[in-house]
Scaffold this motif. Structure first.
Motif, PDB file in Angstrom:
ATOM      1  N   ILE A   7       0.861  -1.186   0.000  1.00 15.59           N
ATOM      2  CA  ILE A   7       0.000   0.000   0.000  1.00 15.59           C
ATOM      3  C   ILE A   7       0.897   1.236   0.000  1.00 15.59           C
ATOM      4  CG2 ILE A   7      -1.855   1.247   1.195  1.00 15.59           C
ATOM      5  CD1 ILE A   7      -2.649  -1.395   2.539  1.00 15.59           C
ATOM      6  N   LEU A   8       0.779   2.020  -1.055  1.00 16.26           N
ATOM      7  CA  LEU A   8       1.607   3.229  -1.162  1.00 16.26           C
ATOM      8  C   LEU A   8       0.926   4.377  -0.424  1.00 16.26           C
ATOM      9  CD1 LEU A   8       2.735   3.074  -4.911  1.00 16.26           C
ATOM     10  CD2 LEU A   8       3.814   2.093  -2.875  1.00 16.26           C
ATOM     11  N   ALA A   9       1.663   4.930   0.536  1.00 12.78           N
ATOM     12  CA  ALA A   9       1.052   5.975   1.362  1.00 12.78           C
ATOM     13  C   ALA A   9       2.078   6.995   1.824  1.00 12.78           C
ATOM     14  CB  ALA A   9       0.370   5.340   2.569  1.00 12.78           C
ATOM     15  N   ALA A  10       3.092   7.228   0.989  1.00  9.19           N
ATOM     16  CA  ALA A  10       4.162   8.138   1.419  1.00  9.19           C
ATOM     17  C   ALA A  10       3.942   9.574   0.944  1.00  9.19           C
ATOM     18  CB  ALA A  10       5.505   7.627   0.913  1.00  9.19           C
ATOM     19  N   GLY A  11       3.000   9.745   0.013  1.00 16.23           N
ATOM     20  CA  GLY A  11       2.804  11.057  -0.609  1.00 16.23           C
ATOM     21  C   GLY A  11       2.375  12.127   0.380  1.00 16.23           C
ATOM     22  N   LYS A  12       2.575  13.371  -0.020  1.00 14.82           N
ATOM     23  CA  LYS A  12       2.388  14.478   0.908  1.00 14.82           C
ATOM     24  C   LYS A  12       0.937  14.905   1.064  1.00 14.82           C
ATOM     25  CE  LYS A  12       4.440  18.668   2.511  1.00 14.82           C
ATOM     26  NZ  LYS A  12       4.920  19.953   2.134  1.00 14.82           N
ATOM     27  N   GLN A  76      12.714   9.758   1.083  1.00 17.58           N
ATOM     28  CA  GLN A  76      12.486  10.766   0.045  1.00 17.58           C
ATOM     29  C   GLN A  76      11.492  10.194  -0.947  1.00 17.58           C
ATOM     30  OE1 GLN A  76      16.620  11.534  -1.325  1.00 17.58           O
ATOM     31  NE2 GLN A  76      15.841  13.625  -1.610  1.00 17.58           N
ATOM     32  N   GLN A  77      10.540  10.978  -1.376  1.00 17.76           N
ATOM     33  CA  GLN A  77       9.529  10.465  -2.307  1.00 17.76           C
ATOM     34  C   GLN A  77       9.987  10.727  -3.742  1.00 17.76           C
ATOM     35  OE1 GLN A  77       8.171  12.193   0.711  1.00 17.76           O
ATOM     36  NE2 GLN A  77       8.403  10.073   1.360  1.00 17.76           N
ATOM     37  N   LEU A  78      10.637   9.715  -4.293  1.00 12.64           N
ATOM     38  CA  LEU A  78      11.215   9.862  -5.632  1.00 12.64           C
ATOM     39  C   LEU A  78      10.362   9.209  -6.707  1.00 12.64           C
ATOM     40  CD1 LEU A  78      14.981   9.256  -4.697  1.00 12.64           C
ATOM     41  CD2 LEU A  78      13.720  11.429  -4.785  1.00 12.64           C
ATOM     42  N   GLY A  79       9.100   8.926  -6.378  1.00 10.47           N
ATOM     43  CA  GLY A  79       8.187   8.366  -7.372  1.00 10.47           C
ATOM     44  C   GLY A  79       7.603   7.027  -6.942  1.00 10.47           C
ATOM     45  N   THR A  80       6.547   6.621  -7.650  1.00  7.79           N
ATOM     46  CA  THR A  80       5.851   5.381  -7.285  1.00  7.79           C
ATOM     47  C   THR A  80       6.754   4.154  -7.455  1.00  7.79           C
ATOM     48  OG1 THR A  80       4.926   5.363  -9.523  1.00  7.79           O
ATOM     49  CG2 THR A  80       3.506   6.212  -7.782  1.00  7.79           C
ATOM     50  N   GLY A  81       7.640   4.187  -8.469  1.00  7.98           N
ATOM     51  CA  GLY A  81       8.561   3.068  -8.677  1.00  7.98           C
ATOM     52  C   GLY A  81       9.546   2.978  -7.526  1.00  7.98           C
ATOM     53  N   TYR A 101      -3.164   1.907  -3.479  1.00  9.81           N
ATOM     54  CA  TYR A 101      -2.835   3.254  -2.996  1.00  9.81           C
ATOM     55  C   TYR A 101      -3.576   3.514  -1.678  1.00  9.81           C
ATOM     56  CZ  TYR A 101      -1.043   4.774  -7.644  1.00  9.81           C
ATOM     57  OH  TYR A 101      -0.338   4.928  -8.801  1.00  9.81           O
ATOM     58  N   GLY A 102      -2.873   4.092  -0.726  1.00 12.34           N
ATOM     59  CA  GLY A 102      -3.478   4.397   0.584  1.00 12.34           C
ATOM     60  C   GLY A 102      -4.511   5.498   0.543  1.00 12.34           C
ATOM     61  N   ASP A 103      -4.578   6.229  -0.555  1.00  9.88           N
ATOM     62  CA  ASP A 103      -5.544   7.328  -0.646  1.00  9.88           C
ATOM     63  C   ASP A 103      -6.673   7.012  -1.622  1.00  9.88           C
ATOM     64  OD1 ASP A 103      -4.048   7.439  -2.942  1.00  9.88           O
ATOM     65  OD2 ASP A 103      -3.435   9.532  -2.730  1.00  9.88           O
ATOM     66  N   LYS A 150       2.301   0.331 -23.342  1.00  6.01           N
ATOM     67  CA  LYS A 150       2.972   1.117 -22.288  1.00  6.01           C
ATOM     68  C   LYS A 150       1.973   2.046 -21.609  1.00  6.01           C
ATOM     69  CE  LYS A 150       4.464   4.936 -25.281  1.00  6.01           C
ATOM     70  NZ  LYS A 150       5.539   5.878 -25.592  1.00  6.01           N
ATOM     71  N   ILE A 151       2.456   2.664 -20.526  1.00  7.31           N
ATOM     72  CA  ILE A 151       1.693   3.737 -19.899  1.00  7.31           C
ATOM     73  C   ILE A 151       2.534   5.001 -20.051  1.00  7.31           C
ATOM     74  CG2 ILE A 151       0.788   4.672 -17.732  1.00  7.31           C
ATOM     75  CD1 ILE A 151       0.386   1.804 -16.770  1.00  7.31           C
ATOM     76  N   VAL A 152       1.900   6.055 -20.500  1.00  2.00           N
ATOM     77  CA  VAL A 152       2.635   7.313 -20.587  1.00  2.00           C
ATOM     78  C   VAL A 152       1.999   8.320 -19.613  1.00  2.00           C
ATOM     79  CG1 VAL A 152       1.296   8.090 -22.611  1.00  2.00           C
ATOM     80  CG2 VAL A 152       3.508   9.137 -22.136  1.00  2.00           C
ATOM     81  N   GLU A 153       2.844   8.919 -18.783  1.00  2.00           N
ATOM     82  CA  GLU A 153       2.344   9.900 -17.823  1.00  2.00           C
ATOM     83  C   GLU A 153       1.926  11.181 -18.547  1.00  2.00           C
ATOM     84  OE1 GLU A 153       1.882   9.347 -14.356  1.00  2.00           O
ATOM     85  OE2 GLU A 153       2.096   7.393 -15.287  1.00  2.00           O
ATOM     86  N   GLU A 154       0.940  11.861 -18.012  1.00  2.00           N
ATOM     87  CA  GLU A 154       0.413  13.101 -18.600  1.00  2.00           C
ATOM     88  C   GLU A 154       1.541  14.051 -19.019  1.00  2.00           C
ATOM     89  OE1 GLU A 154      -2.942  14.504 -18.537  1.00  2.00           O
ATOM     90  OE2 GLU A 154      -2.460  16.625 -18.801  1.00  2.00           O
TER      91      GLU A 154
HETATM   92  C1  UD1 Z   1       0.140   7.788 -10.548  1.00  2.00           C
HETATM   93  C2  UD1 Z   1       0.512   7.024 -11.804  1.00  2.00           C
HETATM   94  C3  UD1 Z   1      -0.474   7.378 -12.919  1.00  2.00           C
HETATM   95  C4  UD1 Z   1      -1.885   7.089 -12.475  1.00  2.00           C
HETATM   96  C5  UD1 Z   1      -2.195   7.807 -11.175  1.00  2.00           C
HETATM   97  C6  UD1 Z   1      -3.522   7.366 -10.637  1.00  2.00           C
HETATM   98  C7  UD1 Z   1       2.916   6.728 -11.758  1.00  2.00           C
HETATM   99  C8  UD1 Z   1       4.227   7.212 -12.265  1.00  2.00           C
HETATM  100  N1  UD1 Z   1       1.853   7.389 -12.166  1.00  2.00           N
HETATM  101  O1  UD1 Z   1       0.295   9.161 -10.821  1.00  2.00           O
HETATM  102  O2  UD1 Z   1      -0.164   6.649 -14.085  1.00  2.00           O
HETATM  103  O3  UD1 Z   1      -2.799   7.513 -13.485  1.00  2.00           O
HETATM  104  O4  UD1 Z   1      -1.214   7.476 -10.175  1.00  2.00           O
HETATM  105  O5  UD1 Z   1      -3.838   8.148  -9.537  1.00  2.00           O
HETATM  106  O6  UD1 Z   1       2.881   5.738 -11.054  1.00  2.00           O
HETATM  107  N2  UD1 Z   1       3.571   7.628  -3.572  1.00  2.00           N
HETATM  108  C9  UD1 Z   1       4.541   7.189  -2.688  1.00  2.00           C
HETATM  109  N3  UD1 Z   1       5.837   7.572  -2.876  1.00  2.00           N
HETATM  110  C10 UD1 Z   1       6.197   8.342  -3.914  1.00  2.00           C
HETATM  111  C11 UD1 Z   1       5.222   8.768  -4.827  1.00  2.00           C
HETATM  112  C12 UD1 Z   1       3.923   8.386  -4.631  1.00  2.00           C
HETATM  113  O7  UD1 Z   1       4.223   6.499  -1.729  1.00  2.00           O
HETATM  114  O8  UD1 Z   1       7.409   8.611  -4.019  1.00  2.00           O
HETATM  115  C13 UD1 Z   1       2.179   7.210  -3.367  1.00  2.00           C
HETATM  116  C14 UD1 Z   1       1.250   8.361  -3.093  1.00  2.00           C
HETATM  117  O9  UD1 Z   1       1.141   8.580  -1.698  1.00  2.00           O
HETATM  118  C15 UD1 Z   1      -0.055   7.884  -3.686  1.00  2.00           C
HETATM  119  C16 UD1 Z   1       0.389   6.992  -4.827  1.00  2.00           C
HETATM  120  O10 UD1 Z   1       1.715   6.635  -4.553  1.00  2.00           O
HETATM  121  O11 UD1 Z   1      -0.805   7.116  -2.784  1.00  2.00           O
HETATM  122  C17 UD1 Z   1       0.293   7.691  -6.157  1.00  2.00           C
HETATM  123  O12 UD1 Z   1       1.060   8.823  -6.130  1.00  2.00           O
HETATM  124  P1  UD1 Z   1       0.676  10.130  -6.924  1.00  2.00           P
HETATM  125  O13 UD1 Z   1       1.701  11.142  -6.736  1.00  2.00           O
HETATM  126  O14 UD1 Z   1      -0.739  10.478  -6.619  1.00  2.00           O
HETATM  127  O15 UD1 Z   1       0.776   9.561  -8.422  1.00  2.00           O
HETATM  128  P2  UD1 Z   1       0.450  10.350  -9.737  1.00  2.00           P
HETATM  129  O16 UD1 Z   1       1.624  11.130 -10.123  1.00  2.00           O
HETATM  130  O17 UD1 Z   1      -0.841  11.014  -9.589  1.00  2.00           O
END
Ligand code: UD1
Ligand code: CA
Length: 457
Positions: A7-12, A76-81, A101-103, A150-154
């Motif tokens: 469960i990803l929940a690190a975002g701000k 550090q939040q360097l992205g979902t990957g 996702y936690g949100d 593939k998935i392309v980000e906005e």
């Molecule tokens: C992400 C997806 C996007 C998708 C969207 C759906 C990626 C690169 N992009 O975008 O394709 O359409 O979700 O909402 O995956 N989080 C962390 N650590 C990080 C970054 C994020 O835990 O370093 C968590 C956030 O808390 C959140 C989730 O991951 O729960 C998604 O993060 P968010 O920043 O909302 O992703 P998007 O850029 O919106």
């Protein structure tokens, strides 16, 4: 199948504009993250990993005691990957990894189960959704044969790709070994300089792994909370679902859009009628033929058969026996226990007291720390003076007692069985069974007394 749920929940959650970490904001009195945890917890053979970052301390402090999970801090939040990379040491090659996702609090078990059916060593299962306005989301790019490539980000998308309405929900299932290998190959050479989890899709396709997509039943299921407006919107969706469930169980809701359940209805009788603006919180059980009037708030209560609660009551940690009537404007505070056929009327407050069968406290009274017998009648304006400023004391009222209006019972004190207390009394000592007790100055009339007259007139 051994599952690892991440469960990803690190975002701000910047747009919440809050001191509180986003995932601790509530829907129906329950933190967003708890909704996601409760869903994951319904899966068998599942280890749950939660990635926290912003407000990590507070998130853990609030939820650790009730969650059975491994907490991982992403400093550090360097992205979902990058977030999922933090979990790699805890993922076995043969694990089926489910990413949530936690949100995103309203996801359904059936939707998750579809992903778990679709995933295999040959397929990555991806949850997508079609949106009229796909702005902000990663787009699902398919080839001429409609296969996902593939998935392309906005922010990285071409004008053409931005027109794609099928978007990534972020929720997927993938085999552990494959995930770990692809995560190791992620680069951050993109518009946001982030490690995108979404880049693993292209890597999977390059290795001949197919991408199997499925869709949720409703868009709301995969909606995330980024601001207070979305929080309110999802609260309504959640409440509407609960209301529909209750109506399907045979409950009459005068207006399902003006009903809130912030907890659980553990037991539910037949032919319950709930008027508008009723809020039920915590653990509630309701018997048969119960009516609840408008504007009433009830928290942690057991309500027996044939009870009627009139409008504007506040009830907490109370038991209401069958056939009892409460309100309007009554307050039942914690540890109130009403036996059968008790009447509690307007502007009556009861705390930590038991009221035995068929007793009536109909108007303007405070009964605290008391044991009231059966068939007792307590007149208007009766007060148990239970507190001397330092300690609390009990009042005991025997069966069949009659307490006249405007009486103060100075605790500790016992009123005998079938005793009668004259109106306006201040009772400081125990009173005998069957007798009239009153403490009242003798009434006198002053003959020839003149009313004062205003000076100068
Ligand atoms: C992400 C997806 C996007 C998708 C969207 C759906 C990626 C690169 N992009 O975008 O394709 O359409 O979700 O909402 O995956 N989080 C962390 N650590 C990080 C970054 C994020 O835990 O370093 C968590 C956030 O808390 C959140 C989730 O991951 O729960 C998604 O993060 P968010 O920043 O909302 O992703 P998007 O850029 O919106
Ligand atoms: Ca987002």
């Amino acid at each position: 199948m051994t599952i690892t749920t991440i469960i990803l929940a690190a975002g701000k959650g910047t747009r919440m504009r809050s001191e509180l970490p986003k995932v601790l904001h509530n829907i129906a009195h329950k933190p967003l993250l708890q909704h996601v945890y409760d869903l994951s917890n319904q899966l068998d053979d599942n280890g749950i990993q939660i990635v926290i970052g912003h407000g990590a301390g507070l998130v853990k402090e609030s939820l650790a005691s009730s969650f059975n999970v491994n907490w991982i801090e992403q400093v550090q939040q360097l992205g979902t990957g990058h977030a999922v990379q933090q979990v790699c040491p805890y993922i076995a090659d043969n694990d089926t990894v489910l990413i949530l996702y936690g949100d995103v609090p309203l996801l359904k078990l059936s939707t998750v189960k579809q992903l778990l059916l679709d995933v295999s060593y040959k397929a990555l299962a991806l949850l997508t959704v079609n949106l009229d306005i796909p702005a902000g989301y990663g787009r699902i790019v398919r080839d001429a044969g409609h296969q996902v490539i593939k998935i392309v980000e906005e922010k990285d998308a071409s004008v053409e790709e931005k027109r794609i309405q099928e978007v990534n929900t972020g929720i997927m299932a993938v085999m552990g070994g494959q995930l770990k290998k692809w995560l190791g190959q992620l680069k951050n050479d993109n518009a946001q300089g982030e490690y995108y989890l979404t880049d693993i899709i292209e890597m999977a396709v390059a290795e001949g792994i197919s991408i199997v997509t499925s869709q949720p039943q409703t868009t709301e299921e995969v909606m995330g909370v980024n601001n207070r407006a979305q929080l309110a919107q999802l609260e309504r969706v959640y409440q509407q679902e609960q209301a529909e469930y209750l109506m399907a169980q045979g409950v009459t809701l005068r207006d399902p859009s003006r009903f809130d359940l912030r907890g659980s209805l553990d037991s539910l009788g037949q032919d319950i009628e709930i008027d508008v603006n009723v809020i039920l919180e915590g653990k509630i059980s309701i018997g048969n033929n119960v009516k609840i009037g408008p504007n009433t708030q009830i928290k942690n209560a057991v309500i027996g058969d044939n009870v009627e609660i009139f409008s504007c009551c506040v009830i907490e940690d109370a038991v209401i026996g069958q056939g009892s009537r409460v309100g309007p404007y009554a307050r039942l505070r914690p540890e109130t226990v009403l036996a059968a056929n008790v009447h509690i009327g307007n502007f009556v407050e009861i705390k930590k007291s038991s009221i035995a069968e068929a007793s009536k406290i109909n108007h303007l009274s405070y009964i605290g720390d008391a044991s009231v017998g059966s068939h007792v009648n307590i007149g208007a304006g009766t007060i148990t003076c239970n507190y001397d400023g330092a300690n609390k004391f009990r009042t005991i009222i025997g069966d069949g007692a009659f307490i006249g209006s405007d009486t103060q019972l100075i605790a500790p004190v016992t009123i005998g069985n079938n005793a009668t207390i004259g109106a306006g009394s201040t009772i400081t000592r125990d009173t005998p069974d069957n007798q009239l007790t009153l403490s009242r100055a003798k009434q006198l009339s002053v003959a020839g007394w003149q009313r004062p007259v205003k000076k100068g007139s």
